[in-house]
Design a protein around this motif. Structure first.
Motif, PDB file in Angstrom:
ATOM      1  N   ILE A  10       0.890  -1.166   0.000  1.00 43.57           N
ATOM      2  CA  ILE A  10       0.000   0.000   0.000  1.00 43.57           C
ATOM      3  C   ILE A  10       0.926   1.213   0.000  1.00 43.57           C
ATOM      4  O   ILE A  10       1.763   1.384   0.895  1.00 43.57           O
ATOM      5  N   LYS A  11       0.815   2.018  -1.047  1.00 44.81           N
ATOM      6  CA  LYS A  11       1.811   3.059  -1.333  1.00 44.81           C
ATOM      7  C   LYS A  11       1.547   4.358  -0.564  1.00 44.81           C
ATOM      8  O   LYS A  11       0.455   4.573  -0.028  1.00 44.81           O
ATOM      9  N   PRO A  12       2.552   5.267  -0.550  1.00 48.52           N
ATOM     10  CA  PRO A  12       2.439   6.502   0.242  1.00 48.52           C
ATOM     11  C   PRO A  12       1.221   7.375  -0.072  1.00 48.52           C
ATOM     12  O   PRO A  12       0.670   8.009   0.835  1.00 48.52           O
ATOM     13  N   PHE A  50      14.226  -2.765  -4.813  1.00 48.75           N
ATOM     14  CA  PHE A  50      12.947  -3.446  -5.047  1.00 48.75           C
ATOM     15  C   PHE A  50      12.491  -3.247  -6.498  1.00 48.75           C
ATOM     16  O   PHE A  50      11.997  -4.170  -7.137  1.00 48.75           O
ATOM     17  N   TYR A  51      12.663  -2.023  -7.000  1.00 50.90           N
ATOM     18  CA  TYR A  51      12.213  -1.695  -8.355  1.00 50.90           C
ATOM     19  C   TYR A  51      13.351  -1.741  -9.389  1.00 50.90           C
ATOM     20  O   TYR A  51      13.229  -1.144 -10.452  1.00 50.90           O
ATOM     21  N   GLU A  52      14.427  -2.450  -9.032  1.00 56.38           N
ATOM     22  CA  GLU A  52      15.603  -2.588  -9.907  1.00 56.38           C
ATOM     23  C   GLU A  52      15.245  -2.927 -11.368  1.00 56.38           C
ATOM     24  O   GLU A  52      15.866  -2.414 -12.300  1.00 56.38           O
ATOM     25  N   ASN A 110      -2.952   8.763  -9.913  1.00 57.94           N
ATOM     26  CA  ASN A 110      -2.428   8.716 -11.279  1.00 57.94           C
ATOM     27  C   ASN A 110      -1.566   7.462 -11.417  1.00 57.94           C
ATOM     28  O   ASN A 110      -1.446   6.690 -10.469  1.00 57.94           O
ATOM     29  N   ILE A 111      -0.937   7.284 -12.594  1.00 60.93           N
ATOM     30  CA  ILE A 111      -0.197   6.035 -12.849  1.00 60.93           C
ATOM     31  C   ILE A 111       0.978   5.840 -11.879  1.00 60.93           C
ATOM     32  O   ILE A 111       1.348   4.711 -11.566  1.00 60.93           O
ATOM     33  N   GLY A 112       1.542   6.917 -11.382  1.00 63.62           N
ATOM     34  CA  GLY A 112       2.641   6.800 -10.418  1.00 63.62           C
ATOM     35  C   GLY A 112       2.097   6.610  -9.010  1.00 63.62           C
ATOM     36  O   GLY A 112       2.429   5.637  -8.321  1.00 63.62           O
ATOM     37  N   VAL A 116      -1.414   1.102  -4.839  1.00 65.30           N
ATOM     38  CA  VAL A 116      -0.976  -0.249  -4.479  1.00 65.30           C
ATOM     39  C   VAL A 116      -0.021  -0.848  -5.507  1.00 65.30           C
ATOM     40  O   VAL A 116      -0.064  -0.496  -6.679  1.00 65.30           O
ATOM     41  N   HIS A 117       0.810  -1.752  -5.002  1.00 67.92           N
ATOM     42  CA  HIS A 117       1.647  -2.589  -5.865  1.00 67.92           C
ATOM     43  C   HIS A 117       1.239  -4.032  -5.649  1.00 67.92           C
ATOM     44  O   HIS A 117       0.888  -4.414  -4.535  1.00 67.92           O
ATOM     45  N   GLY A 118       1.316  -4.840  -6.682  1.00 68.56           N
ATOM     46  CA  GLY A 118       1.117  -6.285  -6.548  1.00 68.56           C
ATOM     47  C   GLY A 118       2.066  -7.011  -7.478  1.00 68.56           C
ATOM     48  O   GLY A 118       2.344  -6.548  -8.582  1.00 68.56           O
TER      49      GLY A 118
HETATM   50  P1  CMP Z   1       3.871  -1.000  -9.609  1.00 64.18           P
HETATM   51  O1  CMP Z   1       2.910  -2.124  -9.730  1.00 64.18           O
HETATM   52  O2  CMP Z   1       4.297  -0.625  -8.246  1.00 64.18           O
HETATM   53  O3  CMP Z   1       5.172  -1.344 -10.468  1.00 64.18           O
HETATM   54  C1  CMP Z   1       5.958  -0.364 -11.094  1.00 64.18           C
HETATM   55  C2  CMP Z   1       5.388   0.993 -10.941  1.00 64.18           C
HETATM   56  O4  CMP Z   1       5.903   1.972 -11.800  1.00 64.18           O
HETATM   57  C3  CMP Z   1       3.922   0.962 -11.271  1.00 64.18           C
HETATM   58  O5  CMP Z   1       3.216   0.272 -10.274  1.00 64.18           O
HETATM   59  C4  CMP Z   1       3.592   2.427 -11.429  1.00 64.18           C
HETATM   60  O6  CMP Z   1       3.195   3.027 -10.206  1.00 64.18           O
HETATM   61  C5  CMP Z   1       4.925   2.993 -11.855  1.00 64.18           C
HETATM   62  N1  CMP Z   1       4.812   3.490 -13.209  1.00 64.18           N
HETATM   63  C6  CMP Z   1       4.535   2.796 -14.311  1.00 64.18           C
HETATM   64  N2  CMP Z   1       4.499   3.609 -15.375  1.00 64.18           N
HETATM   65  C7  CMP Z   1       4.744   4.857 -14.908  1.00 64.18           C
HETATM   66  C8  CMP Z   1       4.826   6.123 -15.517  1.00 64.18           C
HETATM   67  N3  CMP Z   1       4.650   6.273 -16.838  1.00 64.18           N
HETATM   68  N4  CMP Z   1       5.098   7.178 -14.738  1.00 64.18           N
HETATM   69  C9  CMP Z   1       5.301   7.013 -13.399  1.00 64.18           C
HETATM   70  N5  CMP Z   1       5.228   5.831 -12.771  1.00 64.18           N
HETATM   71  C10 CMP Z   1       4.944   4.776 -13.523  1.00 64.18           C
END
Ligand code: CMP
Length: 140
Positions: A10-12, A50-52, A110-112, A116-118
């Motif tokens: 669960i994200k910030p 984690f996001y490497e 928004n997309i960022g 949540v992450h899964g």
């Molecule tokens: P998540 O499932 O946490 O995995 C990678 C994350 O990168 C994704 O969710 C988004 O939150 C983020 N992400 C993907 N595309 C973009 C984008 N175009 N701009 C910003 N963040 C992004």
């Protein structure tokens, strides 16, 4: 179907709006059990590794910045077909494309800042769970 585990974060953007309980209600309504939980503040090093896999993507810096901008709730979810099931409960990565009723449709900004992450596969779920939890924390 076989019982499976997946990793949820669960994200910030969501913790800042006190949405963790509402999100966990949706997770449980989706038939997933929460078997482990850590409330934490990620360091740049933790978020970065984690996001490497996204290191070469243009949004990597922004992603690491965002994931360290406030508290997160890291959880292991368990249930039948948990990886796919949780992706269904979350909805599309981009909230503009997320199905009504999903976590991201209801809560993501928004997309960022997408609440949540899964994990995206069973293999990655194992890696991601191992990133945050050791065996003794996952007993049973
Ligand atoms: P998540 O499932 O946490 O995995 C990678 C994350 O990168 C994704 O969710 C988004 O939150 C983020 N992400 C993907 N595309 C973009 C984008 N175009 N701009 C910003 N963040 C992004």
């Amino acid at each position: 179907m076989v019982k499976q585990r997946t990793l949820s974060i669960i994200k910030p953007d969501a913790t800042k709006r006190n949405l963790a309980d509402a999100i966990n209600t949706k997770i449980k309504e989706g038939g997933l059990n929460i078997v482990a939980r850590k409330d934490m503040q990620l360091t740049q090093d933790q978020a970065g590794s984690f996001y490497e896999v996204h290191k070469e993507r243009p949004f990597y810096g922004e992603l690491v910045e965002f994931m360290t901008s406030g508290p997160v709730v890291v959880q292991v979810l368990e249930g039948e077909d948990a990886v796919a099931k949780y992706r269904e409960v979350m909805g599309d990565t981009d909230p503009a494309n997320a199905a009504p009723g999903t976590i991201r449709a209801e809560y993501a900004e928004n997309i960022g800042a997408n609440s949540v992450h899964g994990s995206d596969s069973e293999e990655n779920a194992k890696i991601e769970i191992g990133f945050f939890f050791d065996e003794t924390e996952l007993a049973g």
